[in-house]
Design a protein around this motif. Structure first.
Motif, mmCIF file in Angstrom:
data_model
loop_
_atom_site.group_PDB
_atom_site.id
_atom_site.type_symbol
_atom_site.label_atom_id
_atom_site.label_comp_id
_atom_site.label_asym_id
_atom_site.label_seq_id
_atom_site.Cartn_x
_atom_site.Cartn_y
_atom_site.Cartn_z
ATOM 1 N N HIS A 51 0.682 -1.176 0.047
ATOM 2 C CA HIS A 51 -0.005 0.174 0.105
ATOM 3 C C HIS A 51 0.754 1.210 0.001
ATOM 4 C CE1 HIS A 51 -3.961 -2.116 0.696
ATOM 5 N NE2 HIS A 51 -3.037 -3.089 1.146
ATOM 6 N N ILE B 243 -29.543 -0.390 10.251
ATOM 7 C CA ILE B 243 -28.229 -0.056 10.681
ATOM 8 C C ILE B 243 -27.202 0.558 9.541
ATOM 9 C CG2 ILE B 243 -28.061 -1.591 12.576
ATOM 10 C CD1 ILE B 243 -26.408 -3.480 10.837
ATOM 11 N N ASN C 80 -9.495 3.829 1.978
ATOM 12 C CA ASN C 80 -10.324 2.456 2.311
ATOM 13 C C ASN C 80 -9.331 2.046 3.171
ATOM 14 O OD1 ASN C 80 -12.032 0.704 2.757
ATOM 15 N ND2 ASN C 80 -11.702 -0.127 0.750
ATOM 16 N N HIS D 256 -11.251 0.489 6.424
ATOM 17 C CA HIS D 256 -12.018 -0.370 6.803
ATOM 18 C C HIS D 256 -13.427 -0.651 6.295
ATOM 19 C CE1 HIS D 256 -9.249 0.495 10.441
ATOM 20 N NE2 HIS D 256 -9.036 -1.011 10.360
ATOM 21 N N LYS D 257 -13.454 -0.232 5.190
ATOM 22 C CA LYS D 257 -14.925 -0.470 4.724
ATOM 23 C C LYS D 257 -15.439 -1.725 4.812
ATOM 24 C CE LYS D 257 -17.072 0.252 0.149
ATOM 25 N NZ LYS D 257 -17.033 0.832 -1.226
ATOM 26 N N PHE E 32 -18.851 -2.711 7.867
ATOM 27 C CA PHE E 32 -19.900 -3.545 7.169
ATOM 28 C C PHE E 32 -19.880 -4.742 8.416
ATOM 29 C CE2 PHE E 32 -23.234 -4.845 4.820
ATOM 30 C CZ PHE E 32 -23.063 -6.154 4.272
ATOM 31 N N ILE F 129 -22.497 -5.433 11.637
ATOM 32 C CA ILE F 129 -23.571 -6.366 11.577
ATOM 33 C C ILE F 129 -23.187 -7.320 12.631
ATOM 34 C CG2 ILE F 129 -24.339 -8.218 10.237
ATOM 35 C CD1 ILE F 129 -23.663 -6.794 7.803
ATOM 36 N N GLY G 82 -17.310 -11.772 -2.448
ATOM 37 C CA GLY G 82 -16.634 -10.912 -1.511
ATOM 38 C C GLY G 82 -17.388 -10.997 -0.027
ATOM 39 N N GLU H 7 -19.392 -13.526 2.345
ATOM 40 C CA GLU H 7 -18.935 -13.928 3.768
ATOM 41 C C GLU H 7 -19.828 -13.635 4.712
ATOM 42 O OE1 GLU H 7 -16.042 -15.782 4.110
ATOM 43 O OE2 GLU H 7 -16.479 -15.875 6.267
ATOM 44 N N THR I 181 -9.723 -17.666 1.818
ATOM 45 C CA THR I 181 -10.194 -16.689 1.514
ATOM 46 C C THR I 181 -10.461 -16.165 0.313
ATOM 47 O OG1 THR I 181 -9.827 -15.440 3.613
ATOM 48 C CG2 THR I 181 -10.458 -13.912 2.150
ATOM 49 N N ASP J 162 -10.673 -13.549 -1.697
ATOM 50 C CA ASP J 162 -10.298 -12.172 -1.402
ATOM 51 C C ASP J 162 -10.455 -11.319 -2.621
ATOM 52 O OD1 ASP J 162 -7.825 -10.866 0.867
ATOM 53 O OD2 ASP J 162 -9.035 -9.781 -0.658
ATOM 54 N N TRP K 203 2.705 -6.623 -5.476
ATOM 55 C CA TRP K 203 1.653 -5.462 -5.325
ATOM 56 C C TRP K 203 0.290 -6.296 -5.108
ATOM 57 C CZ3 TRP K 203 1.723 -1.082 -3.670
ATOM 58 C CH2 TRP K 203 0.617 -0.087 -3.724
ATOM 59 N N LEU L 149 -10.738 -10.724 7.856
ATOM 60 C CA LEU L 149 -11.714 -11.962 8.441
ATOM 61 C C LEU L 149 -10.772 -12.158 9.908
ATOM 62 C CD1 LEU L 149 -12.248 -14.450 5.530
ATOM 63 C CD2 LEU L 149 -13.688 -12.699 6.773
HETATM 64 C C1 LIG Z 1 -21.490 -3.864 1.611
HETATM 65 C C2 LIG Z 1 -20.176 -2.633 1.212
HETATM 66 C C3 LIG Z 1 -19.165 -3.003 2.201
HETATM 67 C C4 LIG Z 1 -19.842 -3.159 -0.139
HETATM 68 O O1 LIG Z 1 -18.932 -2.226 -0.594
HETATM 69 P P1 LIG Z 1 -18.168 -2.906 -1.978
HETATM 70 O O2 LIG Z 1 -19.207 -3.175 -3.159
HETATM 71 O O3 LIG Z 1 -16.922 -2.032 -2.361
HETATM 72 O O4 LIG Z 1 -17.589 -4.273 -1.385
HETATM 73 P P2 LIG Z 1 -16.341 -5.172 -1.463
HETATM 74 O O5 LIG Z 1 -15.525 -4.521 -2.433
HETATM 75 O O6 LIG Z 1 -16.873 -6.567 -2.121
HETATM 76 O O7 LIG Z 1 -15.800 -5.430 -0.122
HETATM 77 C C5 LIG Z 1 -15.364 -4.417 0.754
HETATM 78 C C6 LIG Z 1 -14.221 -4.519 1.359
HETATM 79 O O8 LIG Z 1 -14.378 -6.012 2.004
HETATM 80 C C7 LIG Z 1 -13.034 -6.558 2.072
HETATM 81 N N1 LIG Z 1 -13.205 -7.835 1.621
HETATM 82 C C8 LIG Z 1 -12.886 -8.188 0.519
HETATM 83 N N2 LIG Z 1 -13.091 -9.299 0.263
HETATM 84 C C9 LIG Z 1 -13.493 -10.151 1.308
HETATM 85 C C10 LIG Z 1 -13.826 -11.383 1.712
HETATM 86 N N3 LIG Z 1 -13.860 -12.394 0.959
HETATM 87 N N4 LIG Z 1 -14.119 -11.716 3.216
HETATM 88 C C11 LIG Z 1 -14.019 -10.460 3.927
HETATM 89 N N5 LIG Z 1 -13.626 -9.014 3.413
HETATM 90 C C12 LIG Z 1 -13.444 -8.972 2.200
HETATM 91 C C13 LIG Z 1 -12.215 -5.842 1.490
HETATM 92 O O9 LIG Z 1 -11.417 -5.004 2.292
HETATM 93 C C14 LIG Z 1 -10.108 -4.789 2.376
HETATM 94 O O10 LIG Z 1 -9.752 -3.913 1.262
HETATM 95 C C15 LIG Z 1 -9.848 -2.759 1.520
HETATM 96 C C16 LIG Z 1 -8.669 -1.653 0.898
HETATM 97 O O11 LIG Z 1 -8.718 -2.051 -0.276
HETATM 98 P P3 LIG Z 1 -9.027 -0.896 -1.241
HETATM 99 O O12 LIG Z 1 -8.625 0.184 -0.857
HETATM 100 O O13 LIG Z 1 -10.622 -0.939 -1.445
HETATM 101 O O14 LIG Z 1 -8.302 -1.249 -2.570
HETATM 102 P P4 LIG Z 1 -6.707 -1.217 -2.840
HETATM 103 O O15 LIG Z 1 -6.406 -2.328 -3.598
HETATM 104 O O16 LIG Z 1 -6.163 -1.091 -1.438
HETATM 105 O O17 LIG Z 1 -6.786 0.181 -3.627
HETATM 106 P P5 LIG Z 1 -5.207 0.897 -3.979
HETATM 107 O O18 LIG Z 1 -4.577 0.976 -2.859
HETATM 108 O O19 LIG Z 1 -4.790 -0.072 -4.908
HETATM 109 O O20 LIG Z 1 -5.907 2.344 -4.434
HETATM 110 C C17 LIG Z 1 -9.705 -2.639 3.107
HETATM 111 O O21 LIG Z 1 -11.122 -1.907 3.426
HETATM 112 C C18 LIG Z 1 -9.701 -4.055 3.507
HETATM 113 O O22 LIG Z 1 -10.489 -4.217 4.692
HETATM 114 C C19 LIG Z 1 -12.896 -4.821 0.443
HETATM 115 O O23 LIG Z 1 -12.511 -3.501 0.082
HETATM 116 C C20 LIG Z 1 -20.703 -1.214 1.292
HETATM 117 O O24 LIG Z 1 -20.911 -0.844 0.072
HETATM 118 C C21 LIG Z 1 -22.048 -0.969 2.191
HETATM 119 O O25 LIG Z 1 -23.058 -1.261 1.869
HETATM 120 N N6 LIG Z 1 -21.532 -0.195 3.295
HETATM 121 C C22 LIG Z 1 -22.284 0.361 4.038
HETATM 122 C C23 LIG Z 1 -22.195 0.038 5.495
HETATM 123 C C24 LIG Z 1 -23.109 -0.839 6.099
HETATM 124 O O26 LIG Z 1 -24.245 -1.296 5.326
HETATM 125 N N7 LIG Z 1 -22.860 -1.251 7.372
HETATM 126 C C25 LIG Z 1 -23.760 -2.070 8.249
HETATM 127 C C26 LIG Z 1 -23.161 -2.029 9.553
HETATM 128 S S1 LIG Z 1 -22.872 -0.764 10.686
#
Ligand SMILES: CC(C)(COP(=O)(O)OP(=O)(O)OC[C@H]1O[C@@H](n2cnc3c(N)ncnc32)[C@H](O[C@H]2O[C@H](COP(=O)(O)OP(=O)(O)OP(=O)(O)O)[C@@H](O)[C@H]2O)[C@@H]1O)[C@@H](O)C(=O)NCCC(=O)NCCS
Ligand SMILES: Nc1ncnc2[nH]cnc12
Length: 289
Positions: A40, A80, A99, A101-102, A106, A110, A171, A175, A217, A219, A267, A276
């Motif tokens: 990163h 929520i 990003n 902790h996106k 979530f 939850i 993703g 999970e 994972t 991932d 990278w 996880l």
């Molecule tokens: C539901 C949302 C979170 C969906 O958002 P989105 O469509 O973007 O979902 P994903 O990308 O599928 O997942 C989001 C992040 O989850 C992590 N992740 C990915 N795969 C898995 C897995 N199999 N199991 C668990 N977690 C997984 C991952 O997060 C990690 O990567 C992030 C850093 O990466 P990023 O910056 O995005 O990318 P980089 O490559 O680093 O970028 P560059 O440096 O190259 O520029 C980091 O966060 C890690 O944690 C995925 O990114 C969302 O849309 C939503 O609905 N949110 C609302 C919140 C909500 O409803 N909350 C309810 C409870 S309060």
């Protein structure tokens, strides 16, 4: 402070500890830790501390919402969602748009709400990850259908939506909707066994759990930057290192530091597996209440 508010503060504290313990685990292949920034350029150990601190209130609010909730559990997720969105805004504000902790906002949000929804019946006996994850499944059982399978992807796709369209990978949504199956099948049993055996240091135990999770994972972080071939390469290398004994083998730490260098050079950031690990830690800590 009312009992419910005190309990919600306890869950907030556990969730923030899980975020801080994860990023502090060192070394981690390709990920931000106390030694380096992994693969990163835009975030470091302190970015994660800043993000973790501002997210505490989100987990408090999600827990209280769960405690107060009386409707259909599927509706609790919608209740929520605004809390999570505000958490993402706080995260992006404090990290200057990075990003960190996106996924964890979530997932842990939850989990906090699921714990809240069990609060009344669990007041006097033990908290079990099994019960919490079953509650999560009830809250999110239509998530993949509603958000991925049936969605009209007219608008710009998020990271995860793009991966679903391209690879059929669900993703973080998959999970969560599975009730954190990867965590419950691999991460948590391993951590509980290592804690019981008192093998190595806490840091080493968390490294071992991460390695195991990297094997299993799907991932979206690795897929998002690369492709299925790279994901399979990383899973295969993690499997070899883990099956040789991981951090506890004769050259354990050196092997992991080599793996870290390889990830940085290619990278590769297993951010999904890192998430996880944090989820595993949170569920372990909740079971100790
Ligand atoms: C539901 C949302 C979170 C969906 O958002 P989105 O469509 O973007 O979902 P994903 O990308 O599928 O997942 C989001 C992040 O989850 C992590 N992740 C990915 N795969 C898995 C897995 N199999 N199991 C668990 N977690 C997984 C991952 O997060 C990690 O990567 C992030 C850093 O990466 P990023 O910056 O995005 O990318 P980089 O490559 O680093 O970028 P560059 O440096 O190259 O520029 C980091 O966060 C890690 O944690 C995925 O990114 C969302 O849309 C939503 O609905 N949110 C609302 C919140 C909500 O409803 N909350 C309810 C409870 S309060
Ligand atoms: N330590 C870490 N490094 C990179 N991405 C992450 N996502 C969650 N934890 C992470």
């Amino acid at each position: 402070m009312k009992d419910q508010e005190k309990f919600a503060r306890d869950i907030e504290s556990i969730a923030v500890r899980a975020l801080l313990y994860e990023v502090s685990t060192t070394p981690k292949p390709g990920l931000v830790d106390r030694k380096n920034n992994g693969a990163h350029r835009d975030m470091d150990f302190f970015t994660f501390i800043d993000s973790s601190i501002v997210l505490g209130q989100i987990f408090y609010d999600a827990t209280l919402t769960g405690i107060a909730y009386k409707g259909d559990l599927k509706e609790l997720l919608h209740a929520i969602r605004p809390i999570g969105r505000s958490g993402e805004e706080k995260m992006f504000a404090v990290t200057n748009g990075v990003n960190t902790h996106k996924g964890l906002i979530f997932s842990l949000g939850i989990i906090a709400a699921a714990i809240g929804s069990l609060y009344q019946e669990k007041k006097r006996d033990r908290w079990l990850a099994y019960d919490i994850c079953n509650q999560v499944k009830l809250m999110t059982k239509d998530l993949v259908d509603q958000e991925l399978k049936k969605k009209d992807f007219g608008k710009a796709l998020t990271y995860g939506e793009q991966l679903y369209v391209k690879h059929g990978i669900t993703g973080i949504r998959g999970e969560v909707a599975s009730g954190f199956q990867t965590v419950c099948t691999y991460g948590l049993p391993l951590l509980k066994g290592l804690m019981k055996s008192k093998k190595g240091t806490f840091n080493e135990r968390l490294i071992q759990v991460l390695l195991c999770l990297m094997v299993h994972t799907e991932d979206s972080n690795i897929l998002g930057r690369h492709d299925l071939d790279m994901l399979q390469k990383v899973q295969a290398r993690a499997k070899i290192v883990f099956e040789q004994g991981g951090v506890f083998s004769k050259n354990g730490l050196e092997n992991i530091e080599e793996f870290d260098k390889w990830c940085i050079n290619h990278w590769v950031s297993p951010g999904g597996a890192a998430d996880l690990l944090a989820i595993t830690i949170m569920l372990y800590l909740v079971e100790q209440i």
